[in-house]
Motif scaffolding. Sequence first.
Motif, PDB file in Angstrom:
ATOM      1  N   LEU A  51       6.852   6.785  18.519  1.00  0.00           N
ATOM      2  CA  LEU A  51       8.257   7.102  18.769  1.00  0.00           C
ATOM      3  C   LEU A  51       8.853   7.990  17.681  1.00  0.00           C
ATOM      4  O   LEU A  51       9.650   8.887  17.964  1.00  0.00           O
ATOM      5  CB  LEU A  51       9.075   5.812  18.894  1.00  0.00           C
ATOM      6  CG  LEU A  51       8.818   4.997  20.154  1.00  0.00           C
ATOM      7  CD1 LEU A  51       9.600   3.696  20.105  1.00  0.00           C
ATOM      8  CD2 LEU A  51       9.166   5.786  21.395  1.00  0.00           C
ATOM      9  N   LEU A  52       8.470   7.754  16.426  1.00  0.00           N
ATOM     10  CA  LEU A  52       9.003   8.560  15.331  1.00  0.00           C
ATOM     11  C   LEU A  52       8.457   9.979  15.336  1.00  0.00           C
ATOM     12  O   LEU A  52       9.155  10.928  14.982  1.00  0.00           O
ATOM     13  CB  LEU A  52       8.683   7.898  13.985  1.00  0.00           C
ATOM     14  CG  LEU A  52       9.466   6.622  13.677  1.00  0.00           C
ATOM     15  CD1 LEU A  52       8.952   5.999  12.385  1.00  0.00           C
ATOM     16  CD2 LEU A  52      10.950   6.912  13.568  1.00  0.00           C
ATOM     17  N   SER A  53       7.219  10.132  15.749  1.00  0.00           N
ATOM     18  CA  SER A  53       6.603  11.450  15.674  1.00  0.00           C
ATOM     19  C   SER A  53       6.636  12.217  16.995  1.00  0.00           C
ATOM     20  O   SER A  53       6.288  13.396  17.016  1.00  0.00           O
ATOM     21  CB  SER A  53       5.162  11.313  15.198  1.00  0.00           C
ATOM     22  OG  SER A  53       4.426  10.558  16.129  1.00  0.00           O
ATOM     23  N   ALA A  54       7.048  11.601  18.083  1.00  0.00           N
ATOM     24  CA  ALA A  54       7.028  12.264  19.390  1.00  0.00           C
ATOM     25  C   ALA A  54       7.951  13.475  19.415  1.00  0.00           C
ATOM     26  O   ALA A  54       7.577  14.536  19.942  1.00  0.00           O
ATOM     27  CB  ALA A  54       7.412  11.281  20.487  1.00  0.00           C
ATOM     28  N   ASN A  55       9.120  13.342  18.845  1.00  0.00           N
ATOM     29  CA  ASN A  55      10.066  14.459  18.834  1.00  0.00           C
ATOM     30  C   ASN A  55       9.527  15.620  17.997  1.00  0.00           C
ATOM     31  O   ASN A  55       9.620  16.777  18.401  1.00  0.00           O
ATOM     32  CB  ASN A  55      11.415  13.988  18.284  1.00  0.00           C
ATOM     33  CG  ASN A  55      12.542  14.897  18.677  1.00  0.00           C
ATOM     34  OD1 ASN A  55      12.398  15.743  19.543  1.00  0.00           O
ATOM     35  ND2 ASN A  55      13.667  14.715  18.023  1.00  0.00           N
ATOM     36  N   LEU A  56       8.943  15.317  16.875  1.00  0.00           N
ATOM     37  CA  LEU A  56       8.372  16.348  16.007  1.00  0.00           C
ATOM     38  C   LEU A  56       7.169  17.023  16.670  1.00  0.00           C
ATOM     39  O   LEU A  56       7.036  18.248  16.626  1.00  0.00           O
ATOM     40  CB  LEU A  56       7.964  15.743  14.664  1.00  0.00           C
ATOM     41  CG  LEU A  56       7.345  16.689  13.650  1.00  0.00           C
ATOM     42  CD1 LEU A  56       8.377  17.716  13.205  1.00  0.00           C
ATOM     43  CD2 LEU A  56       6.811  15.924  12.478  1.00  0.00           C
ATOM     44  N   ILE A  57       6.304  16.235  17.293  1.00  0.00           N
ATOM     45  CA  ILE A  57       5.122  16.789  17.953  1.00  0.00           C
ATOM     46  C   ILE A  57       5.538  17.698  19.094  1.00  0.00           C
ATOM     47  O   ILE A  57       4.977  18.783  19.281  1.00  0.00           O
ATOM     48  CB  ILE A  57       4.208  15.655  18.451  1.00  0.00           C
ATOM     49  CG1 ILE A  57       3.563  14.944  17.269  1.00  0.00           C
ATOM     50  CG2 ILE A  57       3.142  16.178  19.396  1.00  0.00           C
ATOM     51  CD1 ILE A  57       2.818  13.695  17.641  1.00  0.00           C
TER      52      ILE A  57
END
Length: 78
Positions: A51-57
């Motif tokens: 969830l934390l990295s989904a937006n960045l990815i």
Amino acid sequence: MKTNLTDKHNLLLKWVLKGLKYFLLALVGFAIAYIISICFGRADIGIKILLLSANLIWRLGIILFCLIVIAIIIESLR
């Protein structure tokens, strides 16, 4: 045997391909970390990381795609 082919690729194309390589390696790393966290019974950690990295990815993927398109257009105009 000599050929008329040269290896003078665009610098942007080289950087984009290197960025794509590390982007895909990071995705594989996240997948491995998620699978290991599920194996140890700590799926909540894997879900939090996802969830934390989904937006960045997602954003990095779009930026890399746009840079690939720009590099291909520049390379085809040469």
